[in-house]
Design an enzyme around this catalytic site. Structure first.
Site, PDB file in Angstrom:
ATOM      1  N   ASP A  59       0.881  -1.177   0.000  1.00  0.00           N
ATOM      2  CA  ASP A  59       0.000   0.000   0.000  1.00  0.00           C
ATOM      3  C   ASP A  59       0.912   1.219   0.000  1.00  0.00           C
ATOM      4  O   ASP A  59       1.625   1.474   0.986  1.00  0.00           O
ATOM      5  CB  ASP A  59      -0.895  -0.016   1.242  1.00  0.00           C
ATOM      6  CG  ASP A  59      -1.813   1.208   1.300  1.00  0.00           C
ATOM      7  OD1 ASP A  59      -1.602   2.173   0.530  1.00  0.00           O
ATOM      8  OD2 ASP A  59      -2.730   1.204   2.132  1.00  0.00           O
ATOM      9  N   SER A 137      -1.655  13.307 -14.223  1.00  0.00           N
ATOM     10  CA  SER A 137      -2.832  13.214 -15.099  1.00  0.00           C
ATOM     11  C   SER A 137      -3.040  14.586 -15.733  1.00  0.00           C
ATOM     12  O   SER A 137      -2.607  15.609 -15.182  1.00  0.00           O
ATOM     13  CB  SER A 137      -4.057  12.860 -14.250  1.00  0.00           C
ATOM     14  OG  SER A 137      -5.245  13.143 -14.952  1.00  0.00           O
ATOM     15  N   TYR A 150      -9.036  14.355  -6.851  1.00  0.00           N
ATOM     16  CA  TYR A 150      -8.079  13.773  -7.804  1.00  0.00           C
ATOM     17  C   TYR A 150      -7.241  14.876  -8.449  1.00  0.00           C
ATOM     18  O   TYR A 150      -6.022  14.754  -8.583  1.00  0.00           O
ATOM     19  CB  TYR A 150      -8.873  12.990  -8.844  1.00  0.00           C
ATOM     20  CG  TYR A 150      -8.067  12.203  -9.852  1.00  0.00           C
ATOM     21  CD1 TYR A 150      -7.491  10.983  -9.518  1.00  0.00           C
ATOM     22  CD2 TYR A 150      -7.930  12.656 -11.164  1.00  0.00           C
ATOM     23  CE1 TYR A 150      -6.793  10.242 -10.470  1.00  0.00           C
ATOM     24  CE2 TYR A 150      -7.233  11.925 -12.112  1.00  0.00           C
ATOM     25  CZ  TYR A 150      -6.663  10.722 -11.761  1.00  0.00           C
ATOM     26  OH  TYR A 150      -5.969   9.992 -12.703  1.00  0.00           O
ATOM     27  N   LYS A 154      -3.197  15.055  -8.144  1.00  0.00           N
ATOM     28  CA  LYS A 154      -2.376  14.960  -9.356  1.00  0.00           C
ATOM     29  C   LYS A 154      -1.591  16.256  -9.610  1.00  0.00           C
ATOM     30  O   LYS A 154      -0.481  16.227 -10.148  1.00  0.00           O
ATOM     31  CB  LYS A 154      -3.245  14.612 -10.563  1.00  0.00           C
ATOM     32  CG  LYS A 154      -3.832  13.207 -10.504  1.00  0.00           C
ATOM     33  CD  LYS A 154      -2.745  12.137 -10.460  1.00  0.00           C
ATOM     34  CE  LYS A 154      -3.276  10.737 -10.697  1.00  0.00           C
ATOM     35  NZ  LYS A 154      -2.235   9.701 -10.603  1.00  0.00           N
TER      36      LYS A 154
END
Ligand SMILES: NC(=O)c1ccc[n+]([C@@H]2O[C@H](COP(=O)([O-])OP(=O)(O)OC[C@H]3O[C@@H](n4cnc5c(N)ncnc54)[C@H](O)[C@@H]3O)[C@@H](O)[C@H]2O)c1
Length: 248
Positions: A59, A137, A150, A154
């Site tokens: 993890d 991204s 997100y 990113k």
């Protein structure tokens, strides 16, 4: 021609999607690949397909697990040449809907995971030099209301890459650090996202799929280039791979 003969490469989140394609391609080019992921069933199955590959449960949000994984790499191979910080996930929420808990989890897995990987891998890479490739991204450079956390995670990955590159250069380590900003590519993550976005509306789903997704191998080819000595002058860069979608 094989471009990574005898290199040791660790790829996180490599049980699926982009990471799995990276593992396959880097191994085809002669690298010994260490596949890590929380998904041990898919991770072990992939490692069994790739000659010489090693799978480790990992993890990336857990610092103790990073230390243990890199310790195992050191015991087995003595060094690390290539690190691909790829593990990630996405949940849909706008800034108004976003829970603090889920916001933090995005940052823990992607931003902290990438930070911890770089921090603990650099000591294993610095003697001989190497390449760090962080997967961000296009969400780092676009406003995408539905994936608020997100975009935050990113964006931080993209900024950190520059500081890591300059730090390594200042220290004379010969470790390059570059960031890839993929647009939509055809993976289990994107398939799930498309279904969530389109809901039951199959027309919308078809339209979204027609946007022109790339294949995981397209990103893997860029990872291969950044991992190889052919990209030795590319450092601290942010490379968008989206067939021009972001500039429209
Ligand atoms: N597919 C795309 O269109 C696209 C676009 C831009 C960026 N990305 C990024 O590429 C990376 C790979 O995405 P993908 O599309 O292949 O998705 P995917 O869901 O197919 O693969 C992601 C992998 O990460 C693993 N993972 C999730 N949380 C983890 C954790 N805490 N520790 C270790 N492993 C963990 C999952 O088990 C899975 O195997 C992600 O960082 C994603 O954000 C993908």
């Amino acid at each position: 021609m094989k471009r990574l003969i005898d290199k040791i490469a660790l790829i996180t989140g490599a049980a699926s999607g982009l990471g799995a394609a990276d593992a396959r391609l880097l191994a085809e080019h002669g690298a010994r690949v260490v596949i890590t992921d929380i998904n041990h069933i898919q991770g072990e199955a992939l490692a069994a397909e790739i000659p010489g590959a090693l799978f480790l449960v990992h993890d990336v949000a857990d610092e103790a697990q990073w230390i243990s994984v890199l310790d195992q790499v050191k015991q087995r191979f003595g060094r690390l040449d290539i690190l691909v910080n790829n593990a990630g996930f996405v949940n849909f929420s706008t800034v108004e809907e976003q829970s603090l808990e889920q916001f933090r989890r995005h940052l823990q897995v992607m931003t902290e995971g990438t930070f911890l990987g770089c921090k603990h891998a650099i000591p294993l890479m610095r003697e001989k030099g190497g390449a760090i490739i962080n997967i961000s991204s296009v969400a780092a450079v676009k406003g995408i209301a539905e994936v608020f956390a997100y975009t935050a995670a990113k964006g931080a990955i993209a900024s950190m890459g520059r500081s890591i590159a300059i730090h390594c250069q200042n220290q004379g380590y010969r470790i390059r650090c570059n960031t890839i900003l993929p647009g939509a590519h055809d993976t289990p993550m994107t398939a799930k996202a498309l279904i969530e976005l389109a809901g039951a509306d199959t027309d919308a789903l078809t339209q979204l799929q027609e946007v022109g997704q790339g294949k995981p191998e397209d990103v893997a080819n860029l990872v291969l280039f950044l991992a190889s000595d052919e990209s030795r002058q590319i450092n601290g860069a942010q490379l968008v791979i989206d067939n021009g979608e972001t500039i429209k």
